[in-house]
Design a protein around this motif. Structure first.
Motif, short mmCIF file in Angstrom:
data_model
loop_
_atom_site.label_atom_id
_atom_site.label_comp_id
_atom_site.label_asym_id
_atom_site.label_seq_id
_atom_site.Cartn_x
_atom_site.Cartn_y
_atom_site.Cartn_z
N UNK A 142 11.95 -3.57 6.07
CA UNK A 142 12.38 -2.92 5.00
C UNK A 142 13.29 -1.50 5.24
N UNK A 143 14.22 -1.08 4.33
CA UNK A 143 15.07 -0.14 4.55
C UNK A 143 15.18 1.11 3.84
N UNK A 144 14.68 0.95 2.42
CA UNK A 144 14.63 2.03 1.79
C UNK A 144 13.35 1.95 0.64
N UNK A 145 13.31 3.07 -0.21
CA UNK A 145 12.09 2.79 -1.34
C UNK A 145 10.80 3.44 -0.92
N UNK A 146 9.82 2.73 -1.45
CA UNK A 146 8.44 3.17 -1.13
C UNK A 146 7.82 2.16 -0.36
N UNK A 147 6.87 2.58 0.55
CA UNK A 147 5.89 1.57 1.19
C UNK A 147 4.45 1.85 0.93
N UNK A 148 3.66 1.11 0.83
CA UNK A 148 2.13 1.46 0.86
C UNK A 148 1.49 0.66 1.86
N UNK A 149 0.53 1.38 2.65
CA UNK A 149 -0.41 0.91 3.53
C UNK A 149 -1.89 0.67 2.88
N UNK A 150 -2.35 -0.53 2.76
CA UNK A 150 -3.54 -0.51 2.19
C UNK A 150 -4.64 -0.99 3.29
N UNK A 151 -5.56 -0.01 3.34
CA UNK A 151 -6.44 -0.44 4.34
C UNK A 151 -8.00 -0.99 3.70
N UNK A 152 -8.69 -1.72 4.59
CA UNK A 152 -10.03 -2.16 3.97
C UNK A 152 -11.05 -2.32 5.12
N UNK A 153 -12.09 -1.86 5.09
CA UNK A 153 -13.12 -1.79 6.05
C UNK A 153 -13.67 -3.36 5.97
N UNK A 154 -14.08 -4.09 7.17
CA UNK A 154 -14.22 -5.40 7.34
C UNK A 154 -15.69 -5.38 7.84
N UNK A 155 -16.15 -4.43 8.63
CA UNK A 155 -17.60 -4.47 8.93
C UNK A 155 -17.87 -3.18 10.06
N UNK A 156 -19.16 -2.85 9.90
CA UNK A 156 -19.42 -1.94 10.81
C UNK A 156 -20.86 -1.65 11.24
N UNK A 157 -21.06 -1.07 12.26
CA UNK A 157 -22.09 -0.67 12.82
C UNK A 157 -22.34 0.96 13.03
N UNK A 158 -23.24 1.26 13.74
CA UNK A 158 -23.54 2.67 13.73
C UNK A 158 -22.29 3.40 14.22
N UNK A 159 -21.74 3.02 15.29
CA UNK A 159 -20.63 3.78 16.03
C UNK A 159 -19.40 3.18 15.94
N UNK A 160 -19.38 1.71 15.86
CA UNK A 160 -18.15 1.06 15.74
C UNK A 160 -17.88 0.55 14.39
N UNK A 161 -16.47 0.39 14.03
CA UNK A 161 -16.28 -0.20 12.65
C UNK A 161 -14.96 -1.22 12.84
N UNK A 162 -14.79 -1.97 11.88
CA UNK A 162 -13.52 -2.80 12.12
C UNK A 162 -12.77 -2.77 10.72
N UNK A 163 -11.54 -2.66 10.78
CA UNK A 163 -10.99 -2.95 9.51
C UNK A 163 -9.57 -3.24 9.66
N UNK A 164 -8.96 -3.80 8.59
CA UNK A 164 -7.68 -4.24 8.43
C UNK A 164 -6.49 -3.76 7.29
N UNK A 165 -5.35 -3.71 7.49
CA UNK A 165 -4.27 -3.30 6.59
C UNK A 165 -3.17 -4.06 6.33
N UNK A 166 -2.68 -3.86 5.49
CA UNK A 166 -1.15 -4.45 4.91
C UNK A 166 -0.42 -3.12 4.75
N UNK A 167 1.01 -3.54 5.01
CA UNK A 167 2.09 -2.45 4.58
C UNK A 167 2.96 -3.45 3.63
N UNK A 168 3.18 -2.90 2.27
CA UNK A 168 3.77 -3.58 1.34
C UNK A 168 4.88 -2.64 0.86
N UNK A 169 6.16 -3.45 0.58
CA UNK A 169 7.22 -2.67 0.10
C UNK A 169 6.99 -2.68 -1.39
N UNK A 170 7.90 -2.08 -2.25
CA UNK A 170 7.55 -1.73 -3.81
C UNK A 170 7.51 -3.02 -4.58
N UNK A 171 7.92 -4.28 -4.17
CA UNK A 171 7.64 -5.43 -4.87
C UNK A 171 6.45 -6.11 -4.32
#
Length: 139
Positions: free
Chosen positions: A90-119
């Motif tokens: 991507x070269x221009x415009x707005x991007x968004x990074x969407x993060x989601x929690x996958x799982x968690x313990x007391x001290x450690x957690x796991x998550x994922x994210x996607x970076x998307x363009x305006x479309x």
């Protein structure tokens, strides 16, 4: 630079603020950061620089596991691992990074994210593991 506010939350993260990355949405198990791309975010090929992509995805994965209501104690974590898949450009415009929690313990957690363009096209993805941490601000 001052902290930015969203959904009743203050974002006090100097690096993200300096880059112009804004916390647009944050609730339990998910968050969304946005960035309006400008020249300072581009590499020599005039595409969004990989380090900026990594920073957006790291922030989205990290914050996804750290939600606290505005009246609760702020939480922090350190990145243990972060795996990024660069899929598009991507070269221009707005991007968004969407993060989601996958799982968690007391001290450690796991998550994922996607970076998307305006479309909504996926530019990159990430998966990470994070360790909850205590943080004492320097006076």
């Amino acid at each position: 630079m001052s902290a930015t506010e969203n959904d009743g939350h203050m974002m006090d993260n100097p690096l993200l603020q300096e880059l112009g990355i804004r916390l647009a949405h944050w609730k339990e198990k998910e968050c969304r950061f946005i960035l309006d791309i400008d020249a300072r975010h581009l590499n020599r090929q005039r595409n969004l620089q990989g380090g900026v992509v990594a920073t957006l995805l790291d922030a989205a994965c990290g914050y996804a596991g750290l939600y606290a209501a505005p009246s609760e104690t702020e939480q922090h974590a350190a990145t243990i691992t972060l795996t990024i898949n660069y899929i598009g450009k991507v070269r221009e415009g707005r991007v968004q990074a969407i993060g989601k929690l996958i799982g968690a313990g007391r001290k450690i957690y796991f998550s994922s994210a996607e970076l998307q363009n305006e479309d909504g096209k996926v530019i990159a993805t990430a998966q990470g593991s994070f360790k909850r941490a205590t943080f004492a601000a320097e006076a």
